[in-house]
Every structure is written in structure tokens, then in C-alpha cells.
Design a protein around this motif. Sequence first.
Motif, PDB file in Angstrom:
ATOM      1  N   LEU A  24     -44.926  36.166 -14.408  1.00 39.30           N
ATOM      2  CA  LEU A  24     -46.363  36.103 -14.674  1.00 39.30           C
ATOM      3  C   LEU A  24     -47.073  34.976 -13.923  1.00 39.30           C
ATOM      4  CD1 LEU A  24     -46.621  36.927 -18.479  1.00 39.30           C
ATOM      5  CD2 LEU A  24     -46.984  38.424 -16.516  1.00 39.30           C
ATOM      6  N   HIS A  25     -46.331  34.086 -13.284  1.00 41.83           N
ATOM      7  CA  HIS A  25     -46.976  32.994 -12.559  1.00 41.83           C
ATOM      8  C   HIS A  25     -47.844  33.524 -11.418  1.00 41.83           C
ATOM      9  CE1 HIS A  25     -47.416  29.539  -9.835  1.00 41.83           C
ATOM     10  NE2 HIS A  25     -47.512  28.868 -10.967  1.00 41.83           N
ATOM     11  N   ASN A  26     -47.452  34.638 -10.834  1.00 43.72           N
ATOM     12  CA  ASN A  26     -48.236  35.227  -9.745  1.00 43.72           C
ATOM     13  C   ASN A  26     -49.631  35.650 -10.189  1.00 43.72           C
ATOM     14  OD1 ASN A  26     -46.195  34.858  -7.872  1.00 43.72           O
ATOM     15  ND2 ASN A  26     -45.267  36.833  -8.342  1.00 43.72           N
ATOM     16  N   VAL A  27     -49.794  35.962 -11.468  1.00 47.45           N
ATOM     17  CA  VAL A  27     -51.113  36.351 -11.982  1.00 47.45           C
ATOM     18  C   VAL A  27     -52.096  35.194 -11.832  1.00 47.45           C
ATOM     19  CG1 VAL A  27     -52.396  37.115 -14.023  1.00 47.45           C
ATOM     20  CG2 VAL A  27     -50.115  38.031 -13.569  1.00 47.45           C
ATOM     21  N   TYR A  28     -51.646  33.975 -12.101  1.00 49.54           N
ATOM     22  CA  TYR A  28     -52.503  32.789 -11.947  1.00 49.54           C
ATOM     23  C   TYR A  28     -52.892  32.605 -10.480  1.00 49.54           C
ATOM     24  CZ  TYR A  28     -53.938  27.895 -11.877  1.00 49.54           C
ATOM     25  OH  TYR A  28     -54.638  26.730 -11.682  1.00 49.54           O
ATOM     26  N   ILE A  29     -51.944  32.762  -9.588  1.00 44.58           N
ATOM     27  CA  ILE A  29     -52.214  32.617  -8.154  1.00 44.58           C
ATOM     28  C   ILE A  29     -53.213  33.682  -7.694  1.00 44.58           C
ATOM     29  CG2 ILE A  29     -51.184  32.639  -5.847  1.00 44.58           C
ATOM     30  CD1 ILE A  29     -50.389  30.214  -7.615  1.00 44.58           C
ATOM     31  N   ILE A  30     -53.039  34.898  -8.149  1.00 42.58           N
ATOM     32  CA  ILE A  30     -53.959  35.986  -7.797  1.00 42.58           C
ATOM     33  C   ILE A  30     -55.359  35.689  -8.331  1.00 42.58           C
ATOM     34  CG2 ILE A  30     -54.487  38.429  -8.242  1.00 42.58           C
ATOM     35  CD1 ILE A  30     -51.394  38.885  -8.146  1.00 42.58           C
ATOM     36  N   LEU A  31     -55.450  35.180  -9.569  1.00 46.49           N
ATOM     37  CA  LEU A  31     -56.752  34.825 -10.147  1.00 46.49           C
ATOM     38  C   LEU A  31     -57.460  33.783  -9.279  1.00 46.49           C
ATOM     39  CD1 LEU A  31     -58.697  35.078 -12.653  1.00 46.49           C
ATOM     40  CD2 LEU A  31     -57.541  33.028 -13.497  1.00 46.49           C
ATOM     41  N   LEU A  32     -56.737  32.742  -8.876  1.00 46.98           N
ATOM     42  CA  LEU A  32     -57.336  31.717  -8.019  1.00 46.98           C
ATOM     43  C   LEU A  32     -57.798  32.308  -6.694  1.00 46.98           C
ATOM     44  CD1 LEU A  32     -54.984  28.648  -8.553  1.00 46.98           C
ATOM     45  CD2 LEU A  32     -57.210  29.080  -9.575  1.00 46.98           C
ATOM     46  N   PHE A  33     -56.969  33.150  -6.101  1.00 45.03           N
ATOM     47  CA  PHE A  33     -57.341  33.785  -4.839  1.00 45.03           C
ATOM     48  C   PHE A  33     -58.605  34.625  -4.995  1.00 45.03           C
ATOM     49  CE2 PHE A  33     -57.186  37.493  -2.049  1.00 45.03           C
ATOM     50  CZ  PHE A  33     -57.219  36.864  -0.804  1.00 45.03           C
ATOM     51  N   LEU A  34     -58.706  35.373  -6.083  1.00 41.11           N
ATOM     52  CA  LEU A  34     -59.882  36.216  -6.306  1.00 41.11           C
ATOM     53  C   LEU A  34     -61.149  35.381  -6.486  1.00 41.11           C
ATOM     54  CD1 LEU A  34     -58.397  39.004  -8.608  1.00 41.11           C
ATOM     55  CD2 LEU A  34     -59.091  39.206  -6.204  1.00 41.11           C
ATOM     56  N   TYR A  35     -61.040  34.258  -7.189  1.00 46.16           N
ATOM     57  CA  TYR A  35     -62.204  33.385  -7.349  1.00 46.16           C
ATOM     58  C   TYR A  35     -62.643  32.796  -6.012  1.00 46.16           C
ATOM     59  CZ  TYR A  35     -62.777  33.380 -12.405  1.00 46.16           C
ATOM     60  OH  TYR A  35     -63.061  33.743 -13.689  1.00 46.16           O
ATOM     61  N   VAL A  36     -61.689  32.344  -5.217  1.00 43.45           N
ATOM     62  CA  VAL A  36     -62.044  31.781  -3.906  1.00 43.45           C
ATOM     63  C   VAL A  36     -62.678  32.859  -3.035  1.00 43.45           C
ATOM     64  CG1 VAL A  36     -61.106  30.798  -1.777  1.00 43.45           C
ATOM     65  CG2 VAL A  36     -60.350  29.922  -3.990  1.00 43.45           C
ATOM     66  N   ALA A  37     -62.106  34.054  -3.049  1.00 40.50           N
ATOM     67  CA  ALA A  37     -62.675  35.156  -2.263  1.00 40.50           C
ATOM     68  C   ALA A  37     -64.087  35.485  -2.742  1.00 40.50           C
ATOM     69  CB  ALA A  37     -61.772  36.389  -2.366  1.00 40.50           C
ATOM     70  N   ALA A  38     -64.294  35.525  -4.051  1.00 43.37           N
ATOM     71  CA  ALA A  38     -65.628  35.820  -4.596  1.00 43.37           C
ATOM     72  C   ALA A  38     -66.626  34.746  -4.179  1.00 43.37           C
ATOM     73  CB  ALA A  38     -65.567  35.929  -6.117  1.00 43.37           C
ATOM     74  N   MET A  39     -66.202  33.481  -4.214  1.00 43.10           N
ATOM     75  CA  MET A  39     -67.100  32.401  -3.804  1.00 43.10           C
ATOM     76  C   MET A  39     -67.487  32.535  -2.340  1.00 43.10           C
ATOM     77  SD  MET A  39     -65.551  29.051  -5.682  1.00 43.10           S
ATOM     78  CE  MET A  39     -64.598  29.304  -7.152  1.00 43.10           C
ATOM     79  N   ILE A  40     -66.524  32.845  -1.502  1.00 45.75           N
ATOM     80  CA  ILE A  40     -66.807  32.997  -0.073  1.00 45.75           C
ATOM     81  C   ILE A  40     -67.748  34.169   0.166  1.00 45.75           C
ATOM     82  CG2 ILE A  40     -65.765  33.606   2.155  1.00 45.75           C
ATOM     83  CD1 ILE A  40     -63.327  31.906   1.259  1.00 45.75           C
ATOM     84  N   VAL A  41     -67.519  35.276  -0.510  1.00 44.58           N
ATOM     85  CA  VAL A  41     -68.379  36.453  -0.350  1.00 44.58           C
ATOM     86  C   VAL A  41     -69.799  36.143  -0.824  1.00 44.58           C
ATOM     87  CG1 VAL A  41     -68.808  38.786  -1.238  1.00 44.58           C
ATOM     88  CG2 VAL A  41     -66.533  38.158  -0.418  1.00 44.58           C
ATOM     89  N   ILE A  42     -69.935  35.488  -1.974  1.00 46.70           N
ATOM     90  CA  ILE A  42     -71.264  35.172  -2.504  1.00 46.70           C
ATOM     91  C   ILE A  42     -72.002  34.216  -1.572  1.00 46.70           C
ATOM     92  CG2 ILE A  42     -72.448  33.938  -4.367  1.00 46.70           C
ATOM     93  CD1 ILE A  42     -70.375  35.237  -6.273  1.00 46.70           C
ATOM     94  N   ILE A  43     -71.296  33.205  -1.074  1.00 50.04           N
ATOM     95  CA  ILE A  43     -71.931  32.244  -0.169  1.00 50.04           C
ATOM     96  C   ILE A  43     -72.318  32.915   1.141  1.00 50.04           C
ATOM     97  CG2 ILE A  43     -71.549  30.146   1.195  1.00 50.04           C
ATOM     98  CD1 ILE A  43     -69.754  29.181  -1.173  1.00 50.04           C
ATOM     99  N   ALA A  44     -71.432  33.728   1.689  1.00 56.09           N
ATOM    100  CA  ALA A  44     -71.745  34.426   2.940  1.00 56.09           C
ATOM    101  C   ALA A  44     -72.928  35.372   2.750  1.00 56.09           C
ATOM    102  CB  ALA A  44     -70.515  35.190   3.429  1.00 56.09           C
TER     103      ALA A  44
END
Length: 178
Positions: A138-158
Motif C-alpha cells: 500500500l505504500h505505492n498508493v501514497y506515492i501515487i497520491l503525491l504524484f497526482l497532486y503535483v501533476a494537478a498543480m502543474i496543470v492548474i498553473i499551466a
Amino acid sequence: MVTIYYTAALVLSVIFFMILWSMGHNQNIPSLLMAFTCVIINNGACLALSLAKNVDEALLANRFVYLAGVFLPLFLLTTICQLLRVRLSDRKLLVMTLINFAVLFMTYTPGYTDWYYKSVSIDTSDGFTRLVKEYGPLHNVYIILLFLYVAAMIVIIAAALFRQQRCSYKYASVMLIS
């Protein structure tokens, strides 16, 4: 040395929080204040982890590290949305919050199950305590969550950069670079 670093980080984060509080008490910046609160919790938990004397103390401190780490990206995302005048619907915020609580629950299972960490021990060499862990499925779920937040931030800023009339070009540029 590590303990001194975490102590200094905790003191600085409290000072910066107080500066932000005094500067922004007339503005609507609750997400940024919550993000700073997460940083304070994280720094304090890292300090507690470095001073832990046994596995139980280290796991408790690690749970507070994750408490801050799970919710900090959410507060940063909402801060970015506020600054760039991008509206997040209540439904999206609710779903993100529920997902964060589910991930937080998973991070609290070490010591009880082997879902998040298969094994946990401490290493107290070099004058501070370090948590030695073998990651579970289940540790990968945390990593995926962080990746999704960073991706969302980049998309929103762009996206905000392309719609310059709705937000400050300067804010969006600085956040994208950050």
C-alpha cells in the motif's frame, strides 16, 4: 547534527507561520495557513522521530510526519487555486479529502499490519534515530497520491498561465517555477 537541523527547521517554520499570520490576518488565506501548519507538524514530527528511543515512539512520530505529508499537498493545491482564481467544486474537495483520509488511515497501519510497511525497526547510529522500514504493497498508493497532486498543480498553473486575464501572470510563473 540532524537533531539540530530539525530543531532549527521547527523554530523557523513557527516564525514564518507567525509572520504569515500577522501579515495575512485580514486576507482570506486559510489554505496557506493550513499548509504552514502541516509544515510545523512535519518538522516537529521529524524532530521527535530523530529523538525516539524505541520503535513505538518512532512509529508514533512517523504517523505525525504522514499526517502532515498527506494533507500538505491538498492545502498547497487549494492555495494555488485561490491565488490563481481557479474554483474547485465542493464535490472535488470532498473527494480529495476523503481520499486523503483513506491514505492517512493506510499510513497508520504500521505496527499493526504489514500492508504499508512489511517490517519496521530503528537505527540509532550517528546520534539520532532513523526508522528502517521495508515498504509494503500500500505504500505505492501514497506515492501515487503525491504524484497526482503535483501533476494537478502543474496543470492548474499551466492553464492559468494561458488564461492570463483571470490571474496574475507573475503568481502563476513563480508557482510553476517552484
